[in-house]
Scaffold this motif. Sequence first.
Motif, PDB file in Angstrom:
ATOM      1  N   LEU A   1       0.828  -1.212   0.000  1.00  0.00           N
ATOM      2  CA  LEU A   1       0.000   0.000   0.000  1.00  0.00           C
ATOM      3  C   LEU A   1       0.857   1.254   0.000  1.00  0.00           C
ATOM      4  CD1 LEU A   1      -2.720   1.513   0.371  1.00  0.00           C
ATOM      5  CD2 LEU A   1      -2.386   1.233   2.849  1.00  0.00           C
ATOM      6  N   ILE A   2       1.891   1.274   0.832  1.00  0.00           N
ATOM      7  CA  ILE A   2       2.777   2.438   0.919  1.00  0.00           C
ATOM      8  C   ILE A   2       3.443   2.710  -0.429  1.00  0.00           C
ATOM      9  CG2 ILE A   2       4.877   3.359   1.985  1.00  0.00           C
ATOM     10  CD1 ILE A   2       4.096   1.717   4.518  1.00  0.00           C
ATOM     11  N   ALA A   3       3.986   1.641  -1.028  1.00  0.00           N
ATOM     12  CA  ALA A   3       4.671   1.794  -2.314  1.00  0.00           C
ATOM     13  C   ALA A   3       3.712   2.249  -3.402  1.00  0.00           C
ATOM     14  CB  ALA A   3       5.327   0.471  -2.700  1.00  0.00           C
ATOM     15  N   ARG A   4       2.481   1.722  -3.380  1.00  0.00           N
ATOM     16  CA  ARG A   4       1.498   2.097  -4.399  1.00  0.00           C
ATOM     17  C   ARG A   4       1.059   3.548  -4.235  1.00  0.00           C
ATOM     18  NH1 ARG A   4      -2.102  -1.644  -3.524  1.00  0.00           N
ATOM     19  NH2 ARG A   4      -3.540  -0.387  -2.262  1.00  0.00           N
ATOM     20  N   GLN A   5       0.870   3.989  -2.995  1.00  0.00           N
ATOM     21  CA  GLN A   5       0.331   5.332  -2.762  1.00  0.00           C
ATOM     22  C   GLN A   5       1.413   6.409  -2.838  1.00  0.00           C
ATOM     23  OE1 GLN A   5      -2.668   5.413   0.210  1.00  0.00           O
ATOM     24  NE2 GLN A   5      -2.554   7.618   0.566  1.00  0.00           N
ATOM     25  N   MET A   6       2.655   6.072  -2.454  1.00  0.00           N
ATOM     26  CA  MET A   6       3.706   7.096  -2.420  1.00  0.00           C
ATOM     27  C   MET A   6       4.725   6.963  -3.541  1.00  0.00           C
ATOM     28  SD  MET A   6       4.448   7.756   1.619  1.00  0.00           S
ATOM     29  CE  MET A   6       5.553   9.088   1.174  1.00  0.00           C
ATOM     30  N   GLY A   7       4.776   5.827  -4.189  1.00  0.00           N
ATOM     31  CA  GLY A   7       5.707   5.653  -5.295  1.00  0.00           C
ATOM     32  C   GLY A   7       7.157   5.804  -4.865  1.00  0.00           C
ATOM     33  N   ASP A   8       7.922   6.569  -5.657  1.00  0.00           N
ATOM     34  CA  ASP A   8       9.352   6.736  -5.397  1.00  0.00           C
ATOM     35  C   ASP A   8       9.645   7.552  -4.139  1.00  0.00           C
ATOM     36  OD1 ASP A   8       9.852   5.299  -7.668  1.00  0.00           O
ATOM     37  OD2 ASP A   8      10.191   7.056  -8.948  1.00  0.00           O
ATOM     38  N   ARG A   9       8.629   8.181  -3.558  1.00  0.00           N
ATOM     39  CA  ARG A   9       8.861   8.957  -2.337  1.00  0.00           C
ATOM     40  C   ARG A   9       9.022   8.064  -1.101  1.00  0.00           C
ATOM     41  NH1 ARG A   9       5.058  12.162  -0.401  1.00  0.00           N
ATOM     42  NH2 ARG A   9       3.281  11.222  -1.496  1.00  0.00           N
ATOM     43  N   ALA A  10       8.669   6.791  -1.238  1.00  0.00           N
ATOM     44  CA  ALA A  10       8.743   5.863  -0.106  1.00  0.00           C
ATOM     45  C   ALA A  10      10.048   5.084  -0.118  1.00  0.00           C
ATOM     46  CB  ALA A  10       7.569   4.902  -0.149  1.00  0.00           C
ATOM     47  N   HIS A  11      10.692   5.038   1.029  1.00  0.00           N
ATOM     48  CA  HIS A  11      11.902   4.230   1.218  1.00  0.00           C
ATOM     49  C   HIS A  11      11.672   3.321   2.428  1.00  0.00           C
ATOM     50  CE1 HIS A  11      14.018   6.966  -1.544  1.00  0.00           C
ATOM     51  NE2 HIS A  11      13.370   7.940  -0.908  1.00  0.00           N
ATOM     52  N   PHE A  12      12.282   2.145   2.390  1.00  0.00           N
ATOM     53  CA  PHE A  12      12.075   1.177   3.460  1.00  0.00           C
ATOM     54  C   PHE A  12      13.407   0.738   4.054  1.00  0.00           C
ATOM     55  CE2 PHE A  12       8.489   0.891   0.616  1.00  0.00           C
ATOM     56  CZ  PHE A  12       7.405   0.868   1.479  1.00  0.00           C
ATOM     57  N   ALA A  13      13.442   0.663   5.384  1.00  0.00           N
ATOM     58  CA  ALA A  13      14.643   0.198   6.069  1.00  0.00           C
ATOM     59  C   ALA A  13      14.827  -1.292   5.804  1.00  0.00           C
ATOM     60  CB  ALA A  13      14.514   0.445   7.569  1.00  0.00           C
ATOM     61  N   PRO A  14      16.070  -1.814   5.888  1.00  0.00           N
ATOM     62  CA  PRO A  14      16.297  -3.247   5.744  1.00  0.00           C
ATOM     63  C   PRO A  14      15.526  -4.028   6.819  1.00  0.00           C
ATOM     64  CG  PRO A  14      18.365  -2.042   5.599  1.00  0.00           C
ATOM     65  CD  PRO A  14      17.322  -1.064   6.046  1.00  0.00           C
ATOM     66  N   TRP A  15      15.155  -5.272   6.509  1.00  0.00           N
ATOM     67  CA  TRP A  15      14.241  -6.024   7.375  1.00  0.00           C
ATOM     68  C   TRP A  15      14.693  -6.173   8.827  1.00  0.00           C
ATOM     69  CZ3 TRP A  15      15.951 -10.442   9.678  1.00  0.00           C
ATOM     70  CH2 TRP A  15      17.041 -11.100   9.108  1.00  0.00           C
ATOM     71  N   PRO A  16      16.013  -6.308   9.146  1.00  0.00           N
ATOM     72  CA  PRO A  16      16.345  -6.452  10.573  1.00  0.00           C
ATOM     73  C   PRO A  16      16.006  -5.209  11.408  1.00  0.00           C
ATOM     74  CG  PRO A  16      18.184  -7.171   9.197  1.00  0.00           C
ATOM     75  CD  PRO A  16      17.225  -6.431   8.314  1.00  0.00           C
ATOM     76  N   LEU A  17      15.818  -4.077  10.748  1.00  0.00           N
ATOM     77  CA  LEU A  17      15.574  -2.830  11.475  1.00  0.00           C
ATOM     78  C   LEU A  17      14.097  -2.594  11.780  1.00  0.00           C
ATOM     79  CD1 LEU A  17      18.040  -0.398   9.649  1.00  0.00           C
ATOM     80  CD2 LEU A  17      18.439  -1.872  11.630  1.00  0.00           C
ATOM     81  N   HIS A  18      13.241  -3.515  11.344  1.00  0.00           N
ATOM     82  CA  HIS A  18      11.814  -3.333  11.607  1.00  0.00           C
ATOM     83  C   HIS A  18      11.420  -3.763  13.019  1.00  0.00           C
ATOM     84  CE1 HIS A  18      10.885  -1.978   7.639  1.00  0.00           C
ATOM     85  NE2 HIS A  18      11.313  -3.086   7.058  1.00  0.00           N
ATOM     86  N   ALA A  19      12.259  -4.531  13.703  1.00  0.00           N
ATOM     87  CA  ALA A  19      11.947  -4.983  15.061  1.00  0.00           C
ATOM     88  C   ALA A  19      12.520  -4.005  16.076  1.00  0.00           C
ATOM     89  CB  ALA A  19      12.523  -6.377  15.306  1.00  0.00           C
ATOM     90  N   PRO A  20      11.709  -3.506  17.018  1.00  0.00           N
ATOM     91  CA  PRO A  20      12.214  -2.600  18.055  1.00  0.00           C
ATOM     92  C   PRO A  20      13.302  -3.278  18.879  1.00  0.00           C
ATOM     93  CG  PRO A  20       9.817  -2.631  18.037  1.00  0.00           C
ATOM     94  CD  PRO A  20      10.262  -3.757  17.165  1.00  0.00           C
ATOM     95  N   ARG A  21      14.200  -2.485  19.432  1.00  0.00           N
ATOM     96  CA  ARG A  21      15.285  -3.002  20.267  1.00  0.00           C
ATOM     97  C   ARG A  21      15.329  -2.241  21.580  1.00  0.00           C
ATOM     98  NH1 ARG A  21      19.117  -5.767  16.936  1.00  0.00           N
ATOM     99  NH2 ARG A  21      20.241  -6.204  18.878  1.00  0.00           N
ATOM    100  N   ALA A  22      15.460  -2.983  22.672  1.00  0.00           N
ATOM    101  CA  ALA A  22      15.544  -2.351  23.987  1.00  0.00           C
ATOM    102  C   ALA A  22      16.780  -1.463  24.103  1.00  0.00           C
ATOM    103  CB  ALA A  22      15.560  -3.416  25.078  1.00  0.00           C
ATOM    104  N   SER A  23      17.823  -1.776  23.344  1.00  0.00           N
ATOM    105  CA  SER A  23      19.030  -0.946  23.392  1.00  0.00           C
ATOM    106  C   SER A  23      18.747   0.462  22.874  1.00  0.00           C
ATOM    107  CB  SER A  23      20.165  -1.593  22.582  1.00  0.00           C
ATOM    108  OG  SER A  23      19.728  -1.931  21.278  1.00  0.00           O
ATOM    109  N   ASN A  24      17.857   0.583  21.886  1.00  0.00           N
ATOM    110  CA  ASN A  24      17.472   1.921  21.424  1.00  0.00           C
ATOM    111  C   ASN A  24      16.658   2.644  22.482  1.00  0.00           C
ATOM    112  OD1 ASN A  24      18.691   1.768  18.879  1.00  0.00           O
ATOM    113  ND2 ASN A  24      16.940   0.698  18.015  1.00  0.00           N
ATOM    114  N   ALA A  25      15.745   1.912  23.118  1.00  0.00           N
ATOM    115  CA  ALA A  25      14.977   2.509  24.203  1.00  0.00           C
ATOM    116  C   ALA A  25      15.902   2.950  25.337  1.00  0.00           C
ATOM    117  CB  ALA A  25      13.943   1.516  24.723  1.00  0.00           C
TER     118      ALA A  25
END
Length: 238
Positions: free
Chosen positions: A170-194
């Motif tokens: 949906l994001i890619a269809r609605q935003m086209g080239d304006r949308a960028h996605f982080a690599p898959w390991p970065l989609h999970a939250p990390r307690a170290s960031n918190a």
Amino acid sequence: MNEVLLTIDTSTQVGSVALSRGEVLLGENLLNGPRTQTDSVLVSIGRLLEDAGLGIGDVDGLGVVLGPGSFTGVRVGVASVKGLALATGKPVFGVSSLRALALQAPAARHPVCALLDARKKEVYAGVYGWERGLPAPLGPEAVLPPEKLLSALEGEVLFLGDGATVYRTLIARQMGDRAHFAPWPLHAPRASNAAVLALLEMREGRSVPLEFLTPSYIRLSEAEITWARRRAEGVIDG
């Protein structure tokens, strides 16, 4: 400064626990298995402390992600930290799951949109720029249909989080080239960031009194929705 901080994030299915000393990460465990998060959190805390040669009495503060996210998961994290705080007298520092997630993309070239799947065809969303090396909110956190969020975004945006995975097409269809996605390991939250955010709260003396330590759900729970509907229908008085 060498503050020892124990930080818990159970706001999503992939929970985690981190142990840090000052700005050094001593250890981190991800919780994404068949055990309940309640059991996993306690086991992980014990393992992290043992591996670091520390006891719970050596911890100077407790960090916890308050949400938004899974209602059950957030409650687990808050309850665990409350229990530890009551037992040890250590101060508690609460942080946002979305702001912590945005830290997965440090100094991104574009605004970062942290998305968590809120179910019911909605997302928890927070959009951030960068200020002094930390994500700075560009607006309030919200829960809303992804289509409504996307229609309000301007320019190029970097998406991350499980909401970005669920709604990628949906994001890619609605935003086209304006949308960028982080690599898959970065989609999970990390307690170290918190922990980065909790340490900042700690150094600025912004602990949360236990009586005010509550989850940040953003939207009503099913029980609250049902109660409100029944009251509106006249089933409940008062």
